[in-house]
Write a protein that holds these residues in place. Structure first.
Motif, PDB file in Angstrom:
ATOM      1  N   ILE A 110       9.491  -1.770  -7.589  1.00  0.00           N
ATOM      2  CA  ILE A 110       9.704  -2.315  -6.237  1.00  0.00           C
ATOM      3  C   ILE A 110       8.409  -2.891  -5.693  1.00  0.00           C
ATOM      4  O   ILE A 110       8.398  -3.948  -5.045  1.00  0.00           O
ATOM      5  N   ASN A 111       7.298  -2.212  -5.986  1.00  0.00           N
ATOM      6  CA  ASN A 111       6.016  -2.639  -5.437  1.00  0.00           C
ATOM      7  C   ASN A 111       5.548  -3.966  -6.021  1.00  0.00           C
ATOM      8  O   ASN A 111       4.740  -4.671  -5.407  1.00  0.00           O
ATOM      9  N   ILE A 112       6.029  -4.299  -7.206  1.00  0.00           N
ATOM     10  CA  ILE A 112       5.704  -5.604  -7.780  1.00  0.00           C
ATOM     11  C   ILE A 112       6.218  -6.716  -6.869  1.00  0.00           C
ATOM     12  O   ILE A 112       5.574  -7.755  -6.684  1.00  0.00           O
ATOM     13  N   ILE A 113       7.381  -6.480  -6.260  1.00  0.00           N
ATOM     14  CA  ILE A 113       7.957  -7.461  -5.326  1.00  0.00           C
ATOM     15  C   ILE A 113       7.056  -7.615  -4.108  1.00  0.00           C
ATOM     16  O   ILE A 113       6.753  -8.735  -3.673  1.00  0.00           O
ATOM     17  N   PHE A 114       6.595  -6.475  -3.558  1.00  0.00           N
ATOM     18  CA  PHE A 114       5.704  -6.553  -2.399  1.00  0.00           C
ATOM     19  C   PHE A 114       4.357  -7.158  -2.779  1.00  0.00           C
ATOM     20  O   PHE A 114       3.735  -7.873  -1.983  1.00  0.00           O
TER      21      PHE A 114
ATOM     22  N   ASP B  32       0.828  -1.214   0.000  1.00  0.00           N
ATOM     23  CA  ASP B  32       0.000   0.000   0.000  1.00  0.00           C
ATOM     24  C   ASP B  32       0.860   1.261   0.000  1.00  0.00           C
ATOM     25  O   ASP B  32       0.589   2.211  -0.748  1.00  0.00           O
ATOM     26  N   ILE B  33       1.904   1.279   0.824  1.00  0.00           N
ATOM     27  CA  ILE B  33       2.744   2.477   0.951  1.00  0.00           C
ATOM     28  C   ILE B  33       3.519   2.744  -0.334  1.00  0.00           C
ATOM     29  O   ILE B  33       3.531   3.872  -0.857  1.00  0.00           O
ATOM     30  N   PHE B  34       4.173   1.736  -0.877  1.00  0.00           N
ATOM     31  CA  PHE B  34       4.970   1.925  -2.089  1.00  0.00           C
ATOM     32  C   PHE B  34       4.074   2.229  -3.286  1.00  0.00           C
ATOM     33  O   PHE B  34       4.446   2.995  -4.168  1.00  0.00           O
TER      34      PHE B  34
END
Length: 352
Positions: free
Chosen positions: A232-236, A188-190
């Motif tokens: 990066i958010n794809i990783i999360f 959510d944050i990224f």
């Protein structure tokens, strides 16, 4: 045993599908404004700490818009919260009571963050170097609000944790110990910072003919933030996908035609948004970025229904037909949309 801890749902006046459609319509609108607030506050903090002439001008541009966007985020957040309460009230009200201390504290935290945003805007030049601490504190408060919201939205999906109330009746129960929480929270944050990058790129284009340097810098920075934070958010997102219950995961991998289709479309939209961001095409990056938020909100709804499926589905709600309040609400809702559109239009005209 768990079913005994879940309150009986209230009756509704019209079919649940109407409320479901309104929930799916209003949620992504709220997400866009909310992400713009958190993301732009974070970018403004970065700009202020970095320093420099064009950085300060862009930070000031963000400061001018920030209070207005917070107002829209809050007001557009009321509708999806109410629709979620209509459809899942017995879960959402219960989780809100379990974490009541933190849930009610959001009001105080939001007021402080909102005040700081106004102070940052109206006293931007006077604050000087102090401004970076003001916007940093406001940004951190938004991070805290996101933490509590994520807790509640997850806790409502975990009725097995409702029994913890018998051990802790102080209203301080959270879902942060659940295996999916960290992945969900960071996702959510990224994601918010990524969309905040798009938003900063867009507002930097105001007064482009007068402030060309700021427009170009803001576009470049915003698209870079969107591109790298989305990557990066794809990783999360993958981390979160691997931690959700396997039955929900299977639904997105062919087990459910609708879930699989929505998931695939969301992935395609993300790829398209990244491609256009890499090419520095702001128009299409924004279009596909907004569509990604739309379809990811659909994914979230499917996940929510998957979590609660063994306890309840919205189609279980009993209908006691009474259409007049709903019709009246729709009329007011449509009028509100037109007023919001008019306000945004006038705000854009004032800033140009």
């Amino acid at each position: 045993m768990i079913n005994n801890l879940i309150p009986n749902p209230d009756t509704i006046q019209v079919s649940w599908i109407y409320f479901q459609m309104l929930l799916l319509l209003t949620t992504p609108i709220h997400f866009l404004f909310m992400n713009a607030v958190l993301g732009s506050a974070g970018i403004a903090t970065y700009l202020h700490f970095k320093g420099g002439g064009k950085e300060k001008k862009l930070a000031h541009r963000i400061a001018v818009f920030l209070p207005l966007v917070i107002a829209f985020a809050v007001n557009f957040g009321v509708a999806p919260l109410l629709f979620a309460q209509v459809l899942y009230g017995q879960f959402l009200y219960t989780s809100s009571v379990l974490m009541a201390v933190f849930w009610i504290s959001i009001i105080v935290i939001l007021i402080i963050a909102y005040y700081l945003a106004y102070y940052y805007d109206f006293s931007f030049d006077k604050l000087g170097n102090t401004g970076k601490w003001i916007i940093l504190f406001s940004f951190l408060l938004f991070i805290v609000i996101a933490y509590f919201f994520t807790n509640n939205m997850l806790l409502m999906l975990l009725p097995e944790k409702f029994s913890e109330w018998f051990k802790n009746m102080g209203g301080t129960i959270l879902a942060s110990s659940d295996k999916v929480f960290l992945a969900k929270y960071f996702h959510d944050i990224f994601g918010a910072i990524a969309i905040g990058g798009l938003y900063v790129a867009l507002i930097s284009q105001f007064k482009k003919d007068k402030e060309g340097e700021v427009a170009e810098y803001g576009k470049d920075l915003g698209l870079k933030v969107f591109f790298y934070f989305t990557l990066i958010n794809i990783i999360f997102g993958l981390w979160q996908f691997l931690t959700i219950p396997s039955n929900i995961r299977r639904g997105f991998m062919g087990g459910s035609g609708i879930a699989s289709a929505v998931f695939v479309i969301a992935l395609i939209l993300i790829i398209l948004a990244l491609v256009f961001a890499w090419k520095k095409n702001l128009k299409y990056s924004a279009i596909f970025g907004i569509l990604t938020v739309l379809f990811m909100s659909f994914v979230r709804d499917i996940v929510r229904q998957g979590y609660l499926k063994s306890y309840f589905t919205p189609s279980d709600l009993k209908v006691v037909s009474q259409y007049s309040p709903f019709i009246f609400f729709l009329i007011v809702f449509v009028i509100g949309i037109f007023i919001a559109y008019w306000m945004i239009k006038k705000a854009i005209e004032a800033f140009n």
